[in-house]
Write an enzyme that holds these catalytic residues in place. Structure first.
Site: not given
Ligand code: GLN
Length: 533
Positions: A12, A18, A140, A147, A192, A223, A356, A383-384, A509, A511
């Site tokens: 895996s 991707i 997927e 497994d 194979q 092959k 975090g 966020c954090l 977030h 991202e």
């Molecule tokens: N720990 C923080 C909260 O729960 C920030 C969470 C995070 O960064 N996604 O609010």
């Protein structure tokens, strides 16, 4: 109904979704509406409760599902927002089976894996295809063929093949060719065997994608073709590339588009033309990105890039368009707690404090935020990282040395970050955070508004704590600017400093919404600030 099922063999982690995502991107480029989904064999209801160091980041969808990191690849490659239907674990499937059984839906029956569980899997795949309004759906199967955990999923796909018939479903099997240094050769035997494993389960792979760190030449393809009985044109090499964004273009150039078109009988719906020019432009941008700018990502999960995968990708992609090669170093926040934090940070053009949980490394992050504020170094808090920015400001500018978050100092006197009202009294962990997409209105006088270029936006969330409104007036009297809030004005969503070139943070977030073909405005803002453009 047109389905493509992607399975893995040998080991895996060789394609990390991707492959499926690239196939999705190729089909999307021909104008098809593509839906993507992943089934995982583990028993957690979702990956939200798993360790990001082991399993990678948790990817949150608009509708608030905590999903596998691969869903992020899918969204980025097919440039489409997916939903909770895109990610299913065995835990969640069994939960549904148990609920149905208790309700009496299976009365007088022996509930079995190969019939009842497989039926639920097939039902889901079919109904999601229709609810998504898809032309083609990619499924997927996580883990490798053989497994124990995913055995029932493979069986479900075999049954589906039988029900839908050839021309409506095709199987892509991804294998790996290990390289033996001593004899300088790529070995095909595990591949194979893996094809044989799949056939033993009643599935005939239509396309074999061959991952390798070395070149897969004609001889090897011949092959593999002889030994597996798969036609040569259906064997697609997937050699390690400099940038993962090259993968769809490579697959396409190896002819995977034509093979899929033929095997899924897509010609019947009209002339098909694939257009990967946007992908090719992206690759060009990546090659031209020569100006290096360095980001210090100060966080807790430094060991594995996968923990911050989307953030990493989002920041890099934001650089490419501006010819900037964003290099990210993961700094262990704990190491900044003592000693020469300033010296360490002075080697970077920008600082990012990512999301975090838990209090490890918090003081180091606060030091990094202080450094960024004082030295006018571009800073982006995610966020954090936004909570850290508020704590640092409260401690060192507003004069509350004990300022903190309720998460780290439950009895603290000056918790500028505290538990959200609707989180109080919630003690269970799975799926209970503030999750999914929320609207946010932006102050037209803010830098963040200028970056987004519109007064109302929506971003995804995953957190329990928020800015404490008790301190809001005091913050706002200073140069701490609350530039975005929930529509009712209650929740602080976006903040920035007025006297700083780029000290910006969001409780959301971003991202999760950054796409390679549409980099996120906050990331572009950071990169441009680092490059002073
Ligand atoms: N720990 C923080 C909260 O729960 C920030 C969470 C995070 O960064 N996604 O609010």
């Amino acid at each position: 109904m047109k389905l493509i099922c992607v399975t893995w063999g040998v080991l895996s982690g060789i394609g990390k979704g991707i492959t499926g995502a690239s196939i999705g991107a190729i089909l999307k480029s021909a104008g098809y509406k593509v839906f993507m989904q992943k089934f995982d064999g583990y028993l957690n209801i979702d990956p939200g409760t798993m360790n990001p160091l082991e399993h990678g980041e948790v990817f949150v969808t608009d509708d608030g599902a905590e999903t596998d990191l691969d869903i992020g690849h899918y969204e980025r490659y097919i440039d489409t927002s997916l939903n909770s239907n895109s990610s299913r674990t065995t835990g969640k499937i069994y939960q549904e089976i148990f609920e149905r059984e208790r309700k009496g839906e299976y009365l007088w029956q022996t509930v079995q894996v190969t019939s009842h569980v497989a039926s639920v899997v097939k039902e889901k795949i079919k109904s999601w295809f229709f609810t998504a309004g898809a032309d083609i759906s990619l499924v997927e199967i996580g883990g490798t063929v053989g497994d124990m955990e995913s055995e029932y999923l493979i069986e479900s796909m075999r049954q589906l093949r039988h029900e839908l018939g050839a021309g409506n479903i095709l199987f892509v099997h991804l294998v790996y060719l290990p390289y033996l240094g001593a004899s300088d050769e790529l070995k095909t035997k595990p591949a194979q065997n893996s094809v044989r494993d799949l056939r033993a389960r009643g599935i005939e792979p239509d396309i074999l994608v061959v991952r390798s760190d070395k070149r897969v030449d004609e001889k090897l393809i011949s092959k593999l073709s002889i030994m597996t009985g798969i036609e040569k044109r259906c064997i697609i090499p997937s050699e390690t590339v400099k940038s993962i964004y090259q993968v769809p273009v490579k697959y396409y150039n190896y002819g995977i588009g034509e093979v899929i078109t033929e095997k899924l009988e897509l010609q019947t719906t009209g002339e098909i033309s694939f257009d990967l020019s946007q992908r090719e432009n992206l690759i060009q941008h990546i090659e031209n990105a020569t100006e290096v700018k360095k980001i210090a990502m100060v966080g807790k999960y430094t060991a594995l890039e996968d923990a911050y995968y989307s953030l990493n990708e989002g920041l890099k992609v934001a650089g490419y368009r501006n010819h900037i090669n964003v290099q990210i170093s993961f700094l262990d926040a704990e190491k900044l707690e003592q000693g020469s934090a300033d010296e360490i940070l002075s080697h970077y053009d920008g600082i990012v404090i990512p999301w975090g949980f838990g209090n490890r490394g918090i003081e180091g992050m606060i030091r990094a935020a202080q450094y960024a504020r004082k030295n006018k170094v571009p800073y982006l808090g995610i966020c954090l990282g936004s909570q850290i920015m508020a704590i640092e400001f409260a401690r060192n500018v507003l004069g509350y040395p004990d300022a903190n978050s309720e998460e780290f100092a439950p009895e603290g006197q000056h918790n500028v970050i505290h538990l959200m009202e609707h989180q109080k009294g919630i003690h269970t962990k799975g799926g209970t955070m503030r999750l999914g997409s929320y609207d946010c209105k932006l102050d037209p006088e803010s830098l963040i508004f200028r970056l987004y270029g519109k007064p109302q936006i929506a971003e995804r969330h995953r957190h329990r704590y928020e800015f404490n409104n008790e301190f809001r007036k005091e913050f706002e009297k200073s140069w701490f600017h609350i530039s975005g809030t929930s529509l009712d004005g209650e929740l602080v969503e976006m903040v920035e400093l007025r006297d700083h070139p780029f000290m910006v943070a969001t409780q959301a977030h971003p991202e999760l919404k950054s796409r390679p073909l549409a980099p996120h405005p906050l990331f572009v803002g950071l990169v441009r600030a680092m490059a002073r453009i």
